[in-house]
Design an enzyme around this catalytic site. Sequence first.
Site, PDB file in Angstrom:
ATOM      1  N   ARG A   1       0.812  -1.221   0.000  1.00 33.73           N
ATOM      2  CA  ARG A   1       0.000   0.000   0.000  1.00 33.73           C
ATOM      3  C   ARG A   1       0.839   1.263   0.000  1.00 33.73           C
ATOM      4  O   ARG A   1       0.362   2.333  -0.375  1.00 33.73           O
ATOM      5  CB  ARG A   1      -0.991  -0.044   1.169  1.00 33.73           C
ATOM      6  CG  ARG A   1      -2.130  -1.011   0.905  1.00 33.73           C
ATOM      7  CD  ARG A   1      -3.029  -1.146   2.097  1.00 33.73           C
ATOM      8  NE  ARG A   1      -2.645  -2.245   2.967  1.00 33.73           N
ATOM      9  CZ  ARG A   1      -2.922  -2.312   4.263  1.00 33.73           C
ATOM     10  NH1 ARG A   1      -3.558  -1.327   4.848  1.00 33.73           N
ATOM     11  NH2 ARG A   1      -2.553  -3.354   4.971  1.00 33.73           N
TER      12      ARG A   1
ATOM     13  N   GLU B   1       1.049  -4.587  13.447  1.00 35.17           N
ATOM     14  CA  GLU B   1      -0.109  -4.788  14.327  1.00 35.17           C
ATOM     15  C   GLU B   1      -0.556  -6.254  14.327  1.00 35.17           C
ATOM     16  O   GLU B   1      -1.070  -6.746  15.304  1.00 35.17           O
ATOM     17  CB  GLU B   1      -1.254  -3.861  13.882  1.00 35.17           C
ATOM     18  CG  GLU B   1      -2.298  -3.616  14.960  1.00 35.17           C
ATOM     19  CD  GLU B   1      -3.487  -2.807  14.471  1.00 35.17           C
ATOM     20  OE1 GLU B   1      -3.521  -2.380  13.305  1.00 35.17           O
ATOM     21  OE2 GLU B   1      -4.411  -2.625  15.286  1.00 35.17           O
TER      22      GLU B   1
HETATM   23  O1  LIG Z   1       2.676   0.733  11.596  1.00 35.41           O
HETATM   24  P1  LIG Z   1       2.637  -0.764  11.407  1.00 35.41           P
HETATM   25  O2  LIG Z   1       2.170  -1.473  12.644  1.00 35.41           O
HETATM   26  O3  LIG Z   1       3.886  -1.330  10.872  1.00 35.41           O
HETATM   27  O4  LIG Z   1       1.466  -1.071  10.362  1.00 35.41           O
HETATM   28  C1  LIG Z   1       1.273  -0.347   9.181  1.00 35.41           C
HETATM   29  C2  LIG Z   1       1.579  -1.149   7.965  1.00 35.41           C
HETATM   30  O5  LIG Z   1       0.662  -2.267   7.850  1.00 35.41           O
HETATM   31  C3  LIG Z   1       0.114  -2.289   6.540  1.00 35.41           C
HETATM   32  O6  LIG Z   1       0.871  -3.024   5.648  1.00 35.41           O
HETATM   33  P2  LIG Z   1       0.900  -4.627   5.566  1.00 35.41           P
HETATM   34  O7  LIG Z   1       2.150  -5.112   6.205  1.00 35.41           O
HETATM   35  O8  LIG Z   1      -0.396  -5.169   6.044  1.00 35.41           O
HETATM   36  O9  LIG Z   1       1.128  -4.903   4.021  1.00 35.41           O
HETATM   37  P3  LIG Z   1       0.387  -4.499   2.667  1.00 35.41           P
HETATM   38  O10 LIG Z   1       0.641  -3.023   2.430  1.00 35.41           O
HETATM   39  O11 LIG Z   1       1.124  -5.354   1.696  1.00 35.41           O
HETATM   40  O12 LIG Z   1      -1.085  -4.803   2.791  1.00 35.41           O
HETATM   41  C4  LIG Z   1       0.109  -0.832   6.134  1.00 35.41           C
HETATM   42  O13 LIG Z   1       0.023  -0.656   4.731  1.00 35.41           O
HETATM   43  C5  LIG Z   1       1.400  -0.322   6.700  1.00 35.41           C
HETATM   44  O14 LIG Z   1       2.498  -0.548   5.845  1.00 35.41           O
HETATM   45  N1  LIG Z   2      -5.888  -1.479  11.486  1.00 34.51           N
HETATM   46  C1  LIG Z   2      -5.271  -1.503  10.295  1.00 34.51           C
HETATM   47  N2  LIG Z   2      -5.971  -1.271   9.162  1.00 34.51           N
HETATM   48  C2  LIG Z   2      -5.351  -1.304   7.950  1.00 34.51           C
HETATM   49  N3  LIG Z   2      -4.056  -1.542   7.795  1.00 34.51           N
HETATM   50  C3  LIG Z   2      -3.327  -1.781   8.899  1.00 34.51           C
HETATM   51  N4  LIG Z   2      -2.004  -2.033   9.061  1.00 34.51           N
HETATM   52  C4  LIG Z   2      -1.772  -2.210  10.389  1.00 34.51           C
HETATM   53  N5  LIG Z   2      -2.893  -2.040  11.091  1.00 34.51           N
HETATM   54  C5  LIG Z   2      -3.887  -1.779  10.187  1.00 34.51           C
END
Ligand SMILES: O=P(O)(O)OC[C@H]1O[C@H](OP(=O)(O)OP(=O)(O)O)[C@H](O)[C@@H]1O
Ligand SMILES: Nc1ncnc2[nH]cnc12
Length: 171
Positions: free
Chosen positions: A58, A95
């Site tokens: 993302r 998370e």
């Molecule tokens: O602050 P944090 O606790 O690290 O969480 C935030 C991250 O989690 C999600 O990515 P995810 O790892 O789910 O991957 P994606 O973007 O591939 O869906 C989001 O896009 C952030 O990069």
């Molecule tokens: N609550 C949340 N919603 C979407 N993306 C996330 N990445 C980590 N926590 C998330």
Amino acid sequence: MDFKEKIRVIPDFPQPGIRFKDITTLLMDGKAYQAAINELVEKLKGTEIDLVVGPEARGFVVGAPLAYALGVGFVPVRKSGKLPAETIEVKYSLEYGKDALAMHKDAIVPGQKVLIADDLLATGGTISATLDLVKQLGGEPVGASFFIELSYLNGRQKLEGLDIISLVQYE
Ligand SMILES: O=P(O)(O)OC[C@H]1O[C@H](OP(=O)(O)OP(=O)(O)O)[C@H](O)[C@@H]1O
Ligand SMILES: Nc1ncnc2[nH]cnc12
């Protein structure tokens, strides 16, 4: 524009207790997507930026249009094993899980001013790991920009000293 109105919240995804902030509903609205990027660009006025770095997946959706609008390069940070050339890697937790992030070794020229971009700041694990990679390559972090900040997870504290911009906050 009220960006919060464009974000869909899905309870118990990907696991019980997580309220997932789904930005796909914002992205499919062209005017809202454009306005969100434009607002980040506006908030970054006066910040010198040579490069935008964004973590998979993302972070690409925010970082690449931001880099394009700023007229600077974009560097992808990918999950382990995806980048083809020589990489550096760092382990991190978020998370709802654990993983490792990688960046090409030659992605940053030492001294370049780097903006980190992602869709959402939660615990700050992803951005701390990204920051670590940027610093290892000699980049100078100048800030981090997000669509969403989950303030109750205190990600900001983990990123002490870094200028953080977010469009929407959840308390
Ligand atoms: O602050 P944090 O606790 O690290 O969480 C935030 C991250 O989690 C999600 O990515 P995810 O790892 O789910 O991957 P994606 O973007 O591939 O869906 C989001 O896009 C952030 O990069
Ligand atoms: N609550 C949340 N919603 C979407 N993306 C996330 N990445 C980590 N926590 C998330």
